[in-house]
Design a protein around this motif. Structure first.
Motif, PDB file in Angstrom:
ATOM      1  N   GLY A 151      43.758  33.907  55.099  1.00  0.00           N
ATOM      2  CA  GLY A 151      42.601  33.212  55.651  1.00  0.00           C
ATOM      3  C   GLY A 151      41.826  32.484  54.560  1.00  0.00           C
ATOM      4  N   PRO A 152      40.887  31.616  54.957  1.00  0.00           N
ATOM      5  CA  PRO A 152      40.175  30.798  53.961  1.00  0.00           C
ATOM      6  C   PRO A 152      39.363  31.600  52.952  1.00  0.00           C
ATOM      7  CG  PRO A 152      39.163  30.611  56.130  1.00  0.00           C
ATOM      8  CD  PRO A 152      40.451  31.326  56.321  1.00  0.00           C
ATOM      9  N   PHE A 153      38.820  32.762  53.342  1.00  0.00           N
ATOM     10  CA  PHE A 153      38.001  33.561  52.429  1.00  0.00           C
ATOM     11  C   PHE A 153      38.571  34.961  52.225  1.00  0.00           C
ATOM     12  CE2 PHE A 153      35.093  30.515  54.461  1.00  0.00           C
ATOM     13  CZ  PHE A 153      34.636  29.852  53.330  1.00  0.00           C
ATOM     14  N   GLU A 154      39.840  35.122  52.476  1.00  0.00           N
ATOM     15  CA  GLU A 154      40.460  36.436  52.328  1.00  0.00           C
ATOM     16  C   GLU A 154      40.554  36.862  50.871  1.00  0.00           C
ATOM     17  OE1 GLU A 154      44.373  38.796  54.099  1.00  0.00           O
ATOM     18  OE2 GLU A 154      43.829  36.790  54.785  1.00  0.00           O
ATOM     19  N   HIS A 155      40.545  35.869  49.954  1.00  0.00           N
ATOM     20  CA  HIS A 155      40.635  36.208  48.528  1.00  0.00           C
ATOM     21  C   HIS A 155      39.347  36.854  48.009  1.00  0.00           C
ATOM     22  CE1 HIS A 155      38.647  32.312  48.686  1.00  0.00           C
ATOM     23  NE2 HIS A 155      38.178  32.522  47.485  1.00  0.00           N
ATOM     24  N   MET A 156      38.287  36.868  48.843  1.00  0.00           N
ATOM     25  CA  MET A 156      37.033  37.482  48.429  1.00  0.00           C
ATOM     26  C   MET A 156      36.952  38.966  48.795  1.00  0.00           C
ATOM     27  SD  MET A 156      35.631  34.992  46.925  1.00  0.00           S
ATOM     28  CE  MET A 156      34.025  35.722  46.619  1.00  0.00           C
ATOM     29  N   LYS A 157      37.955  39.485  49.484  1.00  0.00           N
ATOM     30  CA  LYS A 157      37.976  40.906  49.797  1.00  0.00           C
ATOM     31  C   LYS A 157      38.188  41.722  48.520  1.00  0.00           C
ATOM     32  CE  LYS A 157      39.706  40.374  54.524  1.00  0.00           C
ATOM     33  NZ  LYS A 157      40.793  40.709  55.481  1.00  0.00           N
ATOM     34  N   PRO A 158      37.658  42.956  48.459  1.00  0.00           N
ATOM     35  CA  PRO A 158      37.739  43.752  47.217  1.00  0.00           C
ATOM     36  C   PRO A 158      39.152  43.892  46.667  1.00  0.00           C
ATOM     37  CG  PRO A 158      36.246  44.792  48.787  1.00  0.00           C
ATOM     38  CD  PRO A 158      36.880  43.660  49.502  1.00  0.00           C
ATOM     39  N   THR A 159      40.115  44.188  47.547  1.00  0.00           N
ATOM     40  CA  THR A 159      41.491  44.368  47.067  1.00  0.00           C
ATOM     41  C   THR A 159      42.039  43.084  46.475  1.00  0.00           C
ATOM     42  OG1 THR A 159      41.869  46.035  48.778  1.00  0.00           O
ATOM     43  CG2 THR A 159      43.812  45.071  47.731  1.00  0.00           C
ATOM     44  N   ASN A 160      41.789  41.974  47.152  1.00  0.00           N
ATOM     45  CA  ASN A 160      42.287  40.692  46.664  1.00  0.00           C
ATOM     46  C   ASN A 160      41.542  40.239  45.405  1.00  0.00           C
ATOM     47  OD1 ASN A 160      44.165  40.482  48.745  1.00  0.00           O
ATOM     48  ND2 ASN A 160      42.684  39.521  50.113  1.00  0.00           N
ATOM     49  N   LEU A 161      40.272  40.622  45.286  1.00  0.00           N
ATOM     50  CA  LEU A 161      39.542  40.313  44.056  1.00  0.00           C
ATOM     51  C   LEU A 161      40.185  41.010  42.854  1.00  0.00           C
ATOM     52  CD1 LEU A 161      35.807  40.477  45.198  1.00  0.00           C
ATOM     53  CD2 LEU A 161      37.047  38.451  44.434  1.00  0.00           C
ATOM     54  N   VAL A 162      40.554  42.272  43.052  1.00  0.00           N
ATOM     55  CA  VAL A 162      41.212  43.016  41.967  1.00  0.00           C
ATOM     56  C   VAL A 162      42.560  42.386  41.631  1.00  0.00           C
ATOM     57  CG1 VAL A 162      42.195  45.243  41.305  1.00  0.00           C
ATOM     58  CG2 VAL A 162      40.020  45.156  42.541  1.00  0.00           C
ATOM     59  N   LYS A 163      43.326  42.021  42.679  1.00  0.00           N
ATOM     60  CA  LYS A 163      44.615  41.376  42.441  1.00  0.00           C
ATOM     61  C   LYS A 163      44.441  40.053  41.699  1.00  0.00           C
ATOM     62  CE  LYS A 163      47.143  43.308  46.398  1.00  0.00           C
ATOM     63  NZ  LYS A 163      47.846  42.981  47.667  1.00  0.00           N
ATOM     64  N   GLY A 164      43.391  39.311  42.062  1.00  0.00           N
ATOM     65  CA  GLY A 164      43.133  38.047  41.385  1.00  0.00           C
ATOM     66  C   GLY A 164      42.802  38.244  39.921  1.00  0.00           C
ATOM     67  N   ILE A 165      42.004  39.277  39.626  1.00  0.00           N
ATOM     68  CA  ILE A 165      41.659  39.564  38.238  1.00  0.00           C
ATOM     69  C   ILE A 165      42.906  39.921  37.441  1.00  0.00           C
ATOM     70  CG2 ILE A 165      40.431  41.179  36.736  1.00  0.00           C
ATOM     71  CD1 ILE A 165      38.252  41.348  38.853  1.00  0.00           C
ATOM     72  N   VAL A 166      43.761  40.758  38.031  1.00  0.00           N
ATOM     73  CA  VAL A 166      45.007  41.154  37.344  1.00  0.00           C
ATOM     74  C   VAL A 166      45.889  39.943  37.110  1.00  0.00           C
ATOM     75  CG1 VAL A 166      47.114  42.510  37.555  1.00  0.00           C
ATOM     76  CG2 VAL A 166      44.927  43.504  38.230  1.00  0.00           C
ATOM     77  N   ARG A 167      46.009  39.094  38.120  1.00  0.00           N
ATOM     78  CA  ARG A 167      46.876  37.923  37.995  1.00  0.00           C
ATOM     79  C   ARG A 167      46.368  36.958  36.930  1.00  0.00           C
ATOM     80  NH1 ARG A 167      48.512  33.707  42.893  1.00  0.00           N
ATOM     81  NH2 ARG A 167      49.784  32.315  41.611  1.00  0.00           N
ATOM     82  N   VAL A 168      45.072  36.660  36.966  1.00  0.00           N
ATOM     83  CA  VAL A 168      44.511  35.723  35.985  1.00  0.00           C
ATOM     84  C   VAL A 168      44.589  36.315  34.577  1.00  0.00           C
ATOM     85  CG1 VAL A 168      42.399  34.548  35.262  1.00  0.00           C
ATOM     86  CG2 VAL A 168      43.008  34.625  37.675  1.00  0.00           C
ATOM     87  N   THR A 169      44.350  37.615  34.445  1.00  0.00           N
ATOM     88  CA  THR A 169      44.428  38.257  33.141  1.00  0.00           C
ATOM     89  C   THR A 169      45.840  38.186  32.579  1.00  0.00           C
ATOM     90  OG1 THR A 169      42.649  39.784  33.758  1.00  0.00           O
ATOM     91  CG2 THR A 169      44.012  40.400  31.875  1.00  0.00           C
ATOM     92  N   MET A 170      46.838  38.469  33.419  1.00  0.00           N
ATOM     93  CA  MET A 170      48.226  38.386  32.976  1.00  0.00           C
ATOM     94  C   MET A 170      48.594  36.964  32.586  1.00  0.00           C
ATOM     95  SD  MET A 170      50.201  40.902  35.669  1.00  0.00           S
ATOM     96  CE  MET A 170      51.797  40.414  34.981  1.00  0.00           C
ATOM     97  N   GLN A 171      48.134  35.996  33.364  1.00  0.00           N
ATOM     98  CA  GLN A 171      48.457  34.605  33.085  1.00  0.00           C
ATOM     99  C   GLN A 171      47.845  34.141  31.769  1.00  0.00           C
ATOM    100  OE1 GLN A 171      47.047  31.824  36.024  1.00  0.00           O
ATOM    101  NE2 GLN A 171      48.586  30.317  35.503  1.00  0.00           N
ATOM    102  N   GLN A 172      46.570  34.467  31.547  1.00  0.00           N
ATOM    103  CA  GLN A 172      45.919  34.067  30.307  1.00  0.00           C
ATOM    104  C   GLN A 172      46.509  34.805  29.110  1.00  0.00           C
ATOM    105  OE1 GLN A 172      43.630  31.535  29.904  1.00  0.00           O
ATOM    106  NE2 GLN A 172      44.269  31.169  32.007  1.00  0.00           N
TER     107      GLN A 172
END
Length: 311
Positions: free
Chosen positions: A58-79
């Motif tokens: 969904g358009p704002f599903e990335h703001m859910k707590p679980t997805n926020l954590v996944k986003g942090i992990v993904r961006v950290t790994m990428q950087q």
């Protein structure tokens, strides 16, 4: 299917109980041959417990707590992968340069080893010092890119079929885990193509975001230069005029290089993700994709896309 069986069963009971005295059936009143049905989006079942567009968010599903954590992990790994691959690439260049100097007699082998160790310690700590700032910037860009992605996915849903949209919105990590449970193993080319299709919208959104940043940078540059021209006595005024043709050519050049860089990064990332998915489905894709993206960023680093407009 269950509804059809129930309809058939009830119809059979009605017609059987409606026999006349001669044992013949009266003319049955059949339902319309063209029932009014609608195909709901993302509802066609394929595979085992899998529906088309099941991975679409969904358009704002990335703001859910679980997805926020996944986003942090993904961006950290990428950087982290970007910094590591950049360090390894620069270290290789420095080692090759020192080897040439040793062969020419400009440097002894012991001096080359000491210089290499000093360079490694200095550059390793220097690059990781800026990691927190880069991580914050990348995380903000990640959320902005995600919103643009959702917009593009919405536009794609109005132009493409469900099968095509499913390929564009597929989650390769989840897909790899599903195939692993089902005992399936795709070929390397299939895995690479899957990673390419699934990340095409993401890289297009990333290109769009950087294109907006580039346009804003040119706007700020032109505005600043015009303000300086209004103050002839300003120390920052070098007297150079602004030429629309030069600015347009420079902007077009950088836009083209930006598009090429995104295409190169997507290619390397898809290749790395495909190889990682073959070696270790799921997490192997994550590691390989981020390493490939970091390597692609190192390859296109010579384009210097972050320089000032007219340099």
């Amino acid at each position: 299917m269950l509804a059809l069986r129930q309809t058939s069963s009830s119809l059979h009971r009605r017609t059987t109980s409606s026999k006349d005295k001669n044992g013949s059936f009266p003319q049955a009143s059949w339902p319309s041959a063209a029932p009014s049905t609608k195909l709901l989006s993302c509802s066609v079942a394929i595979g085992m417990n899998r529906s088309l567009c099941e991975d679409r968010r969904g358009p704002f599903e990335h703001m859910k707590p679980t997805n926020l954590v996944k986003g942090i992990v993904r961006v950290t790994m990428q950087q982290g992968a970007t910094i590591f691959s950049g360090f390894m690439s620069d270290q290789l260049k420095e080692d090759m340069s020192r080897d040439e100097r040793v062969q020419k007699g400009q440097l002894t082998a012991r001096e080359a080893d000491d210089e290499a160790e000093a360079w490694s310690d200095r550059e390793w700590s220097k690059r990781w010092e800026v990691f927190p700032a880069k991580l914050i910037t990348a995380y903000m860009k990640y959320h902005a890119t995600t919103l643009i992605m959702r917009l593009y996915e919405h536009l794609a849903s109005r132009s493409f079929t469900l099968v095509q949209l499913d390929k564009l919105t597929l989650d390769p990590f989840s897909a790899a885990k599903r195939r692993q449970k089902q005992g399936e193993s795709p070929s390397l080319m299939e895995s690479v193509r899957e990673a390419w299709d699934a990340n095409l919208i993401a890289y297009l959104a990333d290109y769009s975001l950087h294109q907006i940043i580039l346009a804003a940078g040119y706007y700020a540059y032109i505005r600043q230069r015009r303000q300086q021209q209004k103050r002839p006595n300003s120390p920052n005024n070098d007297g150079a005029e602004l030429y629309a043709g030069s600015l347009a050519l420079s902007f077009l050049k950088k836009s083209t290089l930006l598009a090429i860089s995104r295409a190169v990064c997507l290619s390397f990332a898809s290749l790395g993700g495909g190889i990682g998915n073959i070696i270790y489905p799921g997490w192997g894709y994550m590691f390989g994709f981020n390493m490939g993206d970091g390597f692609g960023a190192t390859v296109v680093d010579e384009f210097d896309l972050n320089e000032t407009p007219l340099q």
